[in-house]
Design a protein around this motif. Structure first.
Motif, PDB file in Angstrom:
ATOM      1  N   ALA A  52      55.229 -19.566  60.791  1.00 53.29           N
ATOM      2  CA  ALA A  52      55.352 -20.815  60.042  1.00 53.29           C
ATOM      3  C   ALA A  52      55.516 -22.020  60.963  1.00 53.29           C
ATOM      4  O   ALA A  52      55.360 -23.156  60.530  1.00 53.29           O
ATOM      5  CB  ALA A  52      56.542 -20.724  59.091  1.00 53.29           C
ATOM      6  N   LEU A  54      58.384 -22.702  62.487  1.00 56.94           N
ATOM      7  CA  LEU A  54      59.763 -23.162  62.386  1.00 56.94           C
ATOM      8  C   LEU A  54      60.597 -22.684  63.562  1.00 56.94           C
ATOM      9  O   LEU A  54      61.725 -23.103  63.748  1.00 56.94           O
ATOM     10  CB  LEU A  54      60.374 -22.673  61.077  1.00 56.94           C
ATOM     11  N   PRO A  80      54.842 -27.439  61.574  1.00 57.82           N
ATOM     12  CA  PRO A  80      54.853 -26.689  60.317  1.00 57.82           C
ATOM     13  C   PRO A  80      54.266 -27.505  59.155  1.00 57.82           C
ATOM     14  O   PRO A  80      53.612 -26.942  58.278  1.00 57.82           O
ATOM     15  CB  PRO A  80      56.337 -26.393  60.079  1.00 57.82           C
ATOM     16  N   GLN A  81      54.499 -28.830  59.192  1.00 58.71           N
ATOM     17  CA  GLN A  81      53.981 -29.687  58.118  1.00 58.71           C
ATOM     18  C   GLN A  81      52.469 -29.584  57.992  1.00 58.71           C
ATOM     19  O   GLN A  81      51.909 -29.830  56.935  1.00 58.71           O
ATOM     20  CB  GLN A  81      54.337 -31.160  58.382  1.00 58.71           C
ATOM     21  N   ILE A  85      51.335 -23.839  54.865  1.00 60.51           N
ATOM     22  CA  ILE A  85      51.895 -22.519  54.597  1.00 60.51           C
ATOM     23  C   ILE A  85      52.933 -22.648  53.487  1.00 60.51           C
ATOM     24  O   ILE A  85      53.701 -23.600  53.477  1.00 60.51           O
ATOM     25  CB  ILE A  85      52.563 -21.966  55.872  1.00 60.51           C
TER      26      ILE A  85
END
Ligand SMILES: Nc1ncnc2c1ncn2[C@@H]1O[C@H](COP(=O)(O)OP(=O)(O)OP(=O)(O)O)[C@@H](O)[C@H]1O
Ligand SMILES: [Mg+2]
Lengths: 367, 281
Positions: A52, A54, A80-81, A85
């Protein structure tokens, strides 16, 4: 929909003292339903967080579709933005200040969907998950199972290119779990979204997965279809983790008689497949027998092994028989119609081809 | 009776004793306040002839009117300074706290310690440089100067407080919002702030009370125009030496806003201090 490939992914915590992921390699195909299975603490959540974006791994690279999202040298990193996902966290992560509706709509608002379309999507997913009457409540006013469904719904309303689901059904009761599991699989098929699903429940993994990735201590033990893992586990850990009731293990010595090997434990012995003879001679090994691979035999059969029955568990159309052979407690699964053939003692045989044979020291599969 | 504790007579006696002690303490603490109220309700003539603790014969509000006349402008200054200082210090402190709580960057811990160590700087040590700075900025005797001083002085404490509140916000909430496509600013505004309202209330009350009651900065940084009520009241003590009733009324005017704030926000405060600031996720 993209494929996911992970190369040499390593995550170390505590300045390298804890290896949460140890050189993980994965290839998940486009549209595949992939299940990460493994005992608690084996690194499943850690792997999801890396995919992801993160969590930045200690080393390794990840590619989603054609795009490298993190490269070995960490020069490339897609935030991640920007990965599109949708994830369901193990802890739900519902926004406490927003209603259920607000939670589900939050990501869509960002994508500037028109209001009516957001409402339509939210309502239809809520209906499907049976939470439509909860839409105006706050998360604090929901039960654990309801929260979990909201978290799942929040992921499903989006049109992500990848679903990451971290034990999304852990808190549901058995009936609801089965129902939601079915819905989930149906939606995933319908949308064709590549999905990674984390669980430590092997039944869930077997029923949902196109591919299972079985992990232990941050390493992949085996990956393949549920059938592969069930029929050809590559070591005793995999064999023991997959399948209920659990596989029976017996430590044996091997002797060869005529053209076939015999597995000896105590005064009993089981014949093995002739093709194995060359590989085995003289080695100590562990054999694995699935409970359903036992067949009832006559007490007079000299090839059969005989045991004392300890307990019979009726399961509807099947019975589980726990019996003691040479100080080993074994479990067999038989047709309920055969219950009267099981008395105080029982005689069983195993098709030699169905025996799983593992190395006695390393636990790796021999055949 | 169901649900009630049954106490033995010995326990009852002990309880009575505890209550007596607590009552004595309460009375001791409330005595000055009591004196202020009774005195403020007396007329100037009555103040001289009666004891400060006795009830007024003919209660009158004339002292309040007189005090208000005297304190009108300073009270308005106080309100402006307090609202401004509270607003900016809470806003900036909360933003700093958010960054320190949720993001890791180079030297983050060192910077945090440096920011927070300012809390332990004694007031007096910064008074002279503060005065010089404010005067250079042309903000001497202006409410803006005072607002600036209180904002800067409040930020370290607020940063510390908000960092610990925001540290309790589960990390996965922020992560979820990132996956939903939002950047740090929106996450702060739409996820963090609304789920930590108690933290904000606590910060506001804390800053409001300290800025409202503050005397030293106000004394040094203002002359006549921007003088807040604390300074003005202090001067009243000097100039109106004899008019105790007016001075007490002024004190009560001054104490009122903070008192009301505590009463209104009290239940949030206790919850904020006692428990985590985040509602169930
Ligand atoms: N922030 C952290 N700091 C230090 N160690 C961590 C951290 N997060 C995870 N670990 C360790 O990394 C290992 C893998 O953790 P992870 O959360 O990925 O397990 P998991 O497979 O998801 O387990 P579960 O099924 O219990 O959720 C564990 O040994 C855990 O103790
Ligand atoms: Mg986990």
């Amino acid at each position: 929909m993209p494929s996911v490939s992970v190369r040499n992914l390593t995550v170390a915590y505590n300045k390298g003292r804890t290896l949460a992921l140890d050189n993980l390699n994965l290839d998940i195909r486009d549209g595949e339903f992939c299940v990460f299975l493994g005992p608690s603490g084996c690194g499943k959540t850690t792997a999801l967080l890396c995919i992801a974006g993160l969590l930045v791994p200690t080393s390794g690279s990840i590619k989603i579709g054609d795009q490298v999202v993190i490269s070995d040298d960490k020069k490339t990193f897609v935030r991640p933005q920007e990965r599109n996902i949708a994830m369901v966290f193990q802890e739900y992560a519902l926004y406490p200040s927003m209603t259920v509706r607000g939670n589900m709509a939050f990501a869509l608002e960002n994508k500037k969907y028109p209001r009516e379309e957001i409402d339509r999507k939210v309502n239809s997913i809520a209906n499907m998950l049976g939470i439509e009457q909860l839409l105006d409540r706050k998360p604090a006013q929901l039960s654990g199972g309801q929260r979990q469904r909201v978290a799942l719904g929040r992921a499903l309303v989006r049109d992500p290119s990848l679903f990451l689901l971290d034990e999304p059904l852990g808190n549901l009761d058995a009936k609801l779990r089965e129902q939601v599991r079915f819905e989930l699989k149906r939606i995933q098929r319908q949308l064709g979204v590549t999905t990674i699903y984390v669980t430590h429940d092997q039944t869930e993994a077997m029923t949902l997965a196109d591919r299972i990735v079985l992990m232990k201590d941050g390493k992949v033990m085996q990956q393949g279809s549920p059938k592969d893992l069930y029929n050809r586990p590559i070591n005793t850990f995999v064999a023991g983790f997959v399948g209920t009731p659990k596989i029976n293990f017996l430590e044996c010595g091997v002797t060869a008689k005529e053209n076939r090997p015999y597995f000896n434990f105590g005064r009993s012995s089981l014949p093995g497949s002739p093709s194995l003879k060359a590989k085995l001679s003289g080695k100590a090994c562990v054999i694995g027998i699935r409970p359903s691979d036992f067949a009832l035999a006559d007490m007079s059969d000299p090839e059969a092994i005989k045991g004392t029955v300890e307990l019979i568990e009726p399961m509807g159309d099947e019975i589980l028989v726990h019996f003691m052979v040479e100080n080993h407690l074994l479990v067999g699964k038989f047709d309920a119609a055969d219950e009267d053939r099981v008395c105080e003692r029982v005689a069983v045989k195993v098709d030699p081809e169905k025996l799983h044979v593992f190395d006695g020291k390393t636990g790796d599969r021999i055949a | 009776m169901p649900g009630q504790l049954h106490l033995t007579s010995k326990q009852k006696l002990l309880h009575a004793f505890y209550y007596l002690v607590l009552l004595l303490f309460a009375a001791f603490y409330l005595l000055p306040f009591w004196g202020a109220i009774t005195t403020s309700l007396k007329s100037s003539a009555e103040v001289f002839t009666t004891s400060p603790l006795s009830l007024p014969d003919r209660p009158t509000l004339e002292a309040y009117v007189a005090a208000l006349n005297h304190l009108k402008k300073p009270l308005i200054n106080s309100i402006v300074v307090t609202i401004g200082g509270t607003f900016f210090s809470v806003l900036l402190g909360s933003m700093c706290g958010y960054v320190f709580a949720q993001y890791r960057f180079k030297f983050d811990n060192i910077i945090f310690v440096l920011v927070v160590s300012a809390i332990f700087l004694p007031y007096q040590a910064i008074l002279v440089p503060l005065f010089q700075t404010i005067r250079r900025l042309g903000l001497y005797d202006s409410v803006w100067g005072l607002i600036l001083a209180h904002t800067v002085y409040g930020i370290p404490m607020m940063t510390l407080m908000f960092r610990s509140f925001y540290g309790d916000v589960p990390k996965c909430l922020v992560q979820q919002a990132m996956l939903d496509g939002y950047g740090p600013w929106t996450i702060y505004r739409r996820v963090i702030l609304p789920s930590t309202k108690i933290a904000t209330v606590t910060g506001v009350v804390f800053q409001f009370a300290s800025i409202w009651n503050e005397l030293l900065f106000a004394l040094v940084l203002t002359g006549y125009d921007a003088m807040p009520a604390t300074v003005s009241l202090n001067q009243m003590m000097g100039t109106l030496a004899a008019e105790w009733n007016v001075q007490m009324a002024g004190s009560i005017w001054l104490a009122m806003p903070v008192l009301v704030l505590y009463i209104v926000m009290g239940k949030y405060l206790i919850r904020g201090y006692m428990a985590g600031s985040v509602a169930a996720t």
